[in-house]
Scaffold this motif. Structure first.
Motif, PDB file in Angstrom:
ATOM      1  N   THR A  13       0.850  -1.193   0.000  1.00 39.47           N
ATOM      2  CA  THR A  13       0.000   0.000   0.000  1.00 39.47           C
ATOM      3  C   THR A  13       0.877   1.231   0.000  1.00 39.47           C
ATOM      4  OG1 THR A  13      -1.733  -1.159   1.216  1.00 39.47           O
ATOM      5  CG2 THR A  13      -1.804   1.252   1.235  1.00 39.47           C
ATOM      6  N   ILE A  14       0.605   2.123  -0.943  1.00 41.28           N
ATOM      7  CA  ILE A  14       1.355   3.377  -1.053  1.00 41.28           C
ATOM      8  C   ILE A  14       0.565   4.439  -0.315  1.00 41.28           C
ATOM      9  CG2 ILE A  14       2.289   5.098  -2.625  1.00 41.28           C
ATOM     10  CD1 ILE A  14       2.246   2.878  -4.779  1.00 41.28           C
ATOM     11  N   ARG A  15       1.178   5.125   0.602  1.00 42.47           N
ATOM     12  CA  ARG A  15       0.466   6.140   1.361  1.00 42.47           C
ATOM     13  C   ARG A  15       1.125   7.500   1.201  1.00 42.47           C
ATOM     14  NH1 ARG A  15      -4.173   5.673   1.716  1.00 42.47           N
ATOM     15  NH2 ARG A  15      -4.268   7.130   3.428  1.00 42.47           N
ATOM     16  N   GLU A  16       0.481   8.368   0.443  1.00 43.98           N
ATOM     17  CA  GLU A  16       0.815   9.788   0.430  1.00 43.98           C
ATOM     18  C   GLU A  16      -0.505  10.470   0.750  1.00 43.98           C
ATOM     19  OE1 GLU A  16       4.522  10.141  -2.668  1.00 43.98           O
ATOM     20  OE2 GLU A  16       2.570  10.899  -3.260  1.00 43.98           O
ATOM     21  N   PRO A  17      -0.733  10.840   1.991  1.00 46.31           N
ATOM     22  CA  PRO A  17      -2.075  11.251   2.418  1.00 46.31           C
ATOM     23  C   PRO A  17      -2.609  12.428   1.618  1.00 46.31           C
ATOM     24  CG  PRO A  17      -0.424  11.871   4.046  1.00 46.31           C
ATOM     25  CD  PRO A  17       0.265  10.978   3.056  1.00 46.31           C
ATOM     26  N   LEU A  18      -3.866  12.314   1.228  1.00 44.81           N
ATOM     27  CA  LEU A  18      -4.555  13.387   0.540  1.00 44.81           C
ATOM     28  C   LEU A  18      -5.649  13.895   1.462  1.00 44.81           C
ATOM     29  CD1 LEU A  18      -5.003  11.700  -2.946  1.00 44.81           C
ATOM     30  CD2 LEU A  18      -3.195  13.250  -2.227  1.00 44.81           C
ATOM     31  N   LEU A  19      -5.676  15.198   1.710  1.00 49.23           N
ATOM     32  CA  LEU A  19      -6.713  15.764   2.563  1.00 49.23           C
ATOM     33  C   LEU A  19      -8.073  15.575   1.908  1.00 49.23           C
ATOM     34  CD1 LEU A  19      -4.978  19.115   3.593  1.00 49.23           C
ATOM     35  CD2 LEU A  19      -5.051  16.971   4.855  1.00 49.23           C
ATOM     36  N   ARG A 117      -0.667  19.046   1.360  1.00 44.51           N
ATOM     37  CA  ARG A 117      -1.657  20.116   1.182  1.00 44.51           C
ATOM     38  C   ARG A 117      -2.513  19.918  -0.063  1.00 44.51           C
ATOM     39  NH1 ARG A 117       2.048  25.006   1.078  1.00 44.51           N
ATOM     40  NH2 ARG A 117       0.169  26.073   0.362  1.00 44.51           N
ATOM     41  N   LEU A 118      -2.259  18.863  -0.816  1.00 44.63           N
ATOM     42  CA  LEU A 118      -3.108  18.527  -1.953  1.00 44.63           C
ATOM     43  C   LEU A 118      -4.397  17.902  -1.440  1.00 44.63           C
ATOM     44  CD1 LEU A 118      -0.359  17.016  -4.224  1.00 44.63           C
ATOM     45  CD2 LEU A 118      -1.801  18.955  -4.876  1.00 44.63           C
ATOM     46  N   VAL A 119      -5.524  18.369  -1.957  1.00 42.37           N
ATOM     47  CA  VAL A 119      -6.830  17.903  -1.506  1.00 42.37           C
ATOM     48  C   VAL A 119      -7.517  17.170  -2.658  1.00 42.37           C
ATOM     49  CG1 VAL A 119      -9.098  18.615  -0.646  1.00 42.37           C
ATOM     50  CG2 VAL A 119      -7.032  19.835   0.106  1.00 42.37           C
ATOM     51  N   LEU A 120      -7.939  15.949  -2.404  1.00 38.54           N
ATOM     52  CA  LEU A 120      -8.698  15.214  -3.399  1.00 38.54           C
ATOM     53  C   LEU A 120     -10.072  15.833  -3.532  1.00 38.54           C
ATOM     54  CD1 LEU A 120      -8.927  12.719  -5.261  1.00 38.54           C
ATOM     55  CD2 LEU A 120      -9.899  11.521  -3.297  1.00 38.54           C
ATOM     56  N   ASP A 121     -10.509  16.124  -4.771  1.00 40.23           N
ATOM     57  CA  ASP A 121     -11.807  16.748  -4.963  1.00 40.23           C
ATOM     58  C   ASP A 121     -12.815  15.765  -5.554  1.00 40.23           C
ATOM     59  OD1 ASP A 121     -13.393  19.359  -5.034  1.00 40.23           O
ATOM     60  OD2 ASP A 121     -13.655  18.568  -7.057  1.00 40.23           O
ATOM     61  N   ALA A 122     -12.559  15.239  -6.741  1.00 37.94           N
ATOM     62  CA  ALA A 122     -13.535  14.369  -7.411  1.00 37.94           C
ATOM     63  C   ALA A 122     -12.832  13.607  -8.521  1.00 37.94           C
ATOM     64  CB  ALA A 122     -14.686  15.195  -7.983  1.00 37.94           C
ATOM     65  N   VAL A 123     -13.512  12.599  -9.027  1.00 33.55           N
ATOM     66  CA  VAL A 123     -13.032  11.852 -10.188  1.00 33.55           C
ATOM     67  C   VAL A 123     -14.067  12.011 -11.296  1.00 33.55           C
ATOM     68  CG1 VAL A 123     -12.400   9.591 -11.112  1.00 33.55           C
ATOM     69  CG2 VAL A 123     -11.772  10.195  -8.764  1.00 33.55           C
TER      70      VAL A 123
END
Length: 202
Positions: A13-19, A117-123
């Motif tokens: 599992t790759i973890r680079e947390p996305l807010l 500080r990158l925030v996931l928004d939508a796909v």
């Protein structure tokens, strides 16, 4: 089966947390080998053939400030030629979503971002009617992961056109963009107000 034994490989599992991450899981088998792939490593005919047969994975980023200003680029190539759009592009093999986003912001804007500080928004599943390689009318399809990045004031002052993707870039207020939309401006691709509104930024 070709007679070779099947080896069970545990996933990594790759973890680079996305807010704002509702459910993003990035998995890689332990013996996956990441390769150094150039940004534009295919000839035009090879790239066109790939677009005809495969759905492209892209990551785009809405760059904005705390007071609501939005950074947009005036694009050079189809499908967004001579229109505003956000910043982004294709994922490379072995990249995480945050890795693609940070690479592209560095390439297009000279902006070195803090990945947390990158925030996931939508796909979005996006079907474009045109493309930059012939035949242009074939279009192509992308599975587009949209993210947001809030610039600090010093970052906002430092951005510039850093490659040939955009002729120029500029900061716009939501009111300015709503005015362009109301006027039916050709500068706004119809998808742009949709993604900005869905992100709560327009």
């Amino acid at each position: 089966m070709d007679g070779r034994p099947v080896r069970a490989r545990p996933p990594r599992t790759i973890r680079e947390p996305l807010l704002g991450e509702p459910s993003v899981h990035e998995l890689a088998e332990c013996d996956f080998i990441a390769r150094d792939v150039p940004d534009f490593g295919l000839s035009e005919p090879e790239y066109a053939r790939a677009l005809d047969h495969l759905v492209q994975a892209n990551v785009d980023v809405i760059v904005h400030t705390a007071d609501g200003r939005l950074l947009l680029g005036y694009r050079r190539d189809l499908p967004l030629r001579d229109m505003f759009w956000v910043f982004g592009g294709r994922m490379k093999p072995g990249e995480t979503l945050a890795g693609t986003a940070s690479r592209i912001l560095a390439r297009e804007l000279g902006l070195e971002v803090e990945k947390d500080r990158l925030v996931l928004d939508a796909v979005y599943n996006v079907m474009w009617s045109s493309r930059s390689v012939p035949p242009e009318h074939h279009g192509f399809q992308t599975l587009l992961t949209l993210m947001r990045y809030e610039c600090a004031e010093e970052e906002a002052a430092s951005v510039s056109v850093a490659d040939r993707t955009h002729e120029w870039i500029g900061w716009y207020t939501p009111d300015e963009l709503r005015g362009l939309e109301a006027a039916g401006s050709d500068l706004l691709h119809p998808f742009l107000p949709v993604v900005l509104r869905n992100a709560g930024l327009l």
